[in-house]
Design an enzyme around this catalytic site. Structure first.
Site, short mmCIF file in Angstrom:
data_model
loop_
_atom_site.label_atom_id
_atom_site.label_comp_id
_atom_site.label_asym_id
_atom_site.label_seq_id
_atom_site.Cartn_x
_atom_site.Cartn_y
_atom_site.Cartn_z
N HIS A 64 0.82 -1.23 0.00
CA HIS A 64 0.00 0.00 0.00
C HIS A 64 0.84 1.27 0.00
O HIS A 64 0.32 2.35 -0.26
CB HIS A 64 -1.05 0.01 1.12
CG HIS A 64 -0.56 -0.42 2.46
ND1 HIS A 64 -0.08 0.46 3.38
CD2 HIS A 64 -0.50 -1.64 3.04
CE1 HIS A 64 0.26 -0.20 4.48
NE2 HIS A 64 0.02 -1.47 4.30
N HIS A 94 7.24 6.74 5.35
CA HIS A 94 6.61 6.32 4.10
C HIS A 94 5.92 7.54 3.50
O HIS A 94 5.91 8.61 4.10
CB HIS A 94 5.60 5.19 4.35
CG HIS A 94 4.48 5.59 5.26
ND1 HIS A 94 4.54 5.43 6.62
CD2 HIS A 94 3.29 6.19 5.01
CE1 HIS A 94 3.43 5.91 7.17
NE2 HIS A 94 2.66 6.38 6.22
N HIS A 96 2.48 9.08 0.98
CA HIS A 96 1.18 8.92 0.32
C HIS A 96 1.19 9.88 -0.87
O HIS A 96 1.72 10.99 -0.76
CB HIS A 96 0.04 9.27 1.28
CG HIS A 96 -0.01 8.36 2.48
ND1 HIS A 96 -0.75 7.21 2.51
CD2 HIS A 96 0.63 8.44 3.67
CE1 HIS A 96 -0.58 6.61 3.68
NE2 HIS A 96 0.25 7.35 4.41
N HIS A 119 5.29 10.74 5.88
CA HIS A 119 4.97 10.45 7.28
C HIS A 119 6.16 9.79 7.96
O HIS A 119 6.58 8.70 7.56
CB HIS A 119 3.75 9.52 7.37
CG HIS A 119 2.47 10.19 6.99
ND1 HIS A 119 1.32 9.48 6.67
CD2 HIS A 119 2.14 11.50 6.90
CE1 HIS A 119 0.35 10.35 6.39
NE2 HIS A 119 0.82 11.58 6.52
N THR A 198 -3.61 6.56 9.32
CA THR A 198 -4.47 6.94 8.19
C THR A 198 -4.79 5.76 7.29
O THR A 198 -5.42 5.93 6.25
CB THR A 198 -3.84 8.06 7.35
OG1 THR A 198 -2.63 7.59 6.74
CG2 THR A 198 -3.56 9.29 8.20
N ASN A 199 -4.33 4.57 7.67
CA ASN A 199 -4.78 3.36 6.96
C ASN A 199 -5.01 2.27 8.00
O ASN A 199 -4.54 2.38 9.14
CB ASN A 199 -3.81 2.92 5.86
CG ASN A 199 -2.37 2.89 6.29
OD1 ASN A 199 -1.57 3.72 5.88
ND2 ASN A 199 -2.03 1.93 7.13
#
Length: 260
Positions: A64, A94, A96, A119, A198-199
């Site tokens: 992801h 990581h 997004h 992040h 957030t996931n």
């Protein structure tokens, strides 16, 4: 079937609540930061990002995003002060991003979206390990950094150069000696609020520290992010074009700002 969450039409953010009911919780992230409604708080301190001894280990495509992982067995790279009490260790960072340069960040500022968001994930050392900390309301601290399209970012390029070797889910590559502070601007003015991952599992254990000043990324560099795959090797190709969750309701929370 919780492991089937993703960012597609049938398994994306609007479906997560079915497997993860906390998706509709009281302190979900990201949020829109309304700069007219933020609250100055004289109790907030400057952020102390102590990354001099940071020991990056490897880079992993987790299906992801991709994580750059750090040795968190000692206080090598830590975050202190700001809105925080105690010491938080860097475990990974990581990104997004979106399918085009006009979207991709998770947090927004006065509804404005950036091309991507970095992040940097830290855990509170009083809990002994990341897994335990992730279950506690003050267990995690994530520093969010916006990526704004403009000049190419040489520090970021060091990360992007490795992506070809971790194109598909489950692949990893050694990635030693990377200094995460190279991705940050000198000014560490920030907004902060209590939120969540957030996931999935969307745990409500994160003190968010969103830096006001974006760092740069070129359009060409953004293309590199989108060349990754959600799928594992040998599966039908599904490009990692977008992996962001939209803003969630602020509900009963305040966003505080430093400096006032």
């Amino acid at each position: 079937m919780s492991h089937h969450w993703g960012y597609g039409e049938h398994n994306g953010p609007e479906h997560w609540h079915k497997d993860f009911p906390i998706a509709d919780g009281e302190r979900q992230s990201p949020v829109d930061i309304d700069t007219k409604a933020v609250v100055p708080d004289p109790a907030l301190k400057p952020l102390a990002l102590l990354y001099e001894q940071a020991a990056s280990r490897r880079m992993v495509n987790n299906g992801h995003s991709f994580n750059v992982e750090f040795d968190d067995s000692q206080d090598k790279a830590v975050l202190k002060d700001g809105p925080l009490t105690g010491t938080y260790r860097l475990v990974q960072f990581h990104f997004h991003w979106g399918s085009s340069d006009d979207q991709g960040s998770e947090h927004t500022v006065d509804r404005k979206k950036y091309a991507a968001e970095l992040h940097l994930v830290h855990w509170n050392t009083k809990y002994g390990d990341f897994g335990t900390a992730a279950q506690q309301p003050d267990g995690l601290a994530v520093v969010g950094v916006f990526l704004k399209v403009g000049d190419a970012n040489p520090a970021l390029q060091k990360v992007l150069d490795v992506l070809d070797s971790i194109k598909t889910k489950g692949k990893s590559a050694d990635f030693p000696n990377f200094d995460p502070s190279s991705l940050l601007k000198r000014a560490l003015n920030y907004w902060t609020y209590p939120g969540s991952l957030t996931n999935p599992p969307l745990l409500e254990s994160v003190t968010w520290v969103v830096l006001k000043e974006p760092t740069s990324v070129s359009s060409q560099q953004m293309l590199k992010f989108r060349s990754l795959n959600f799928n594992a090797e040998g599966e039908p190709e599904l490009l990692m074009l977008a992996n962001w969750r939209p803003a969630q309701p602020l509900k009963n929370r305040q966003v505080r700002v430093f400096p006032k």
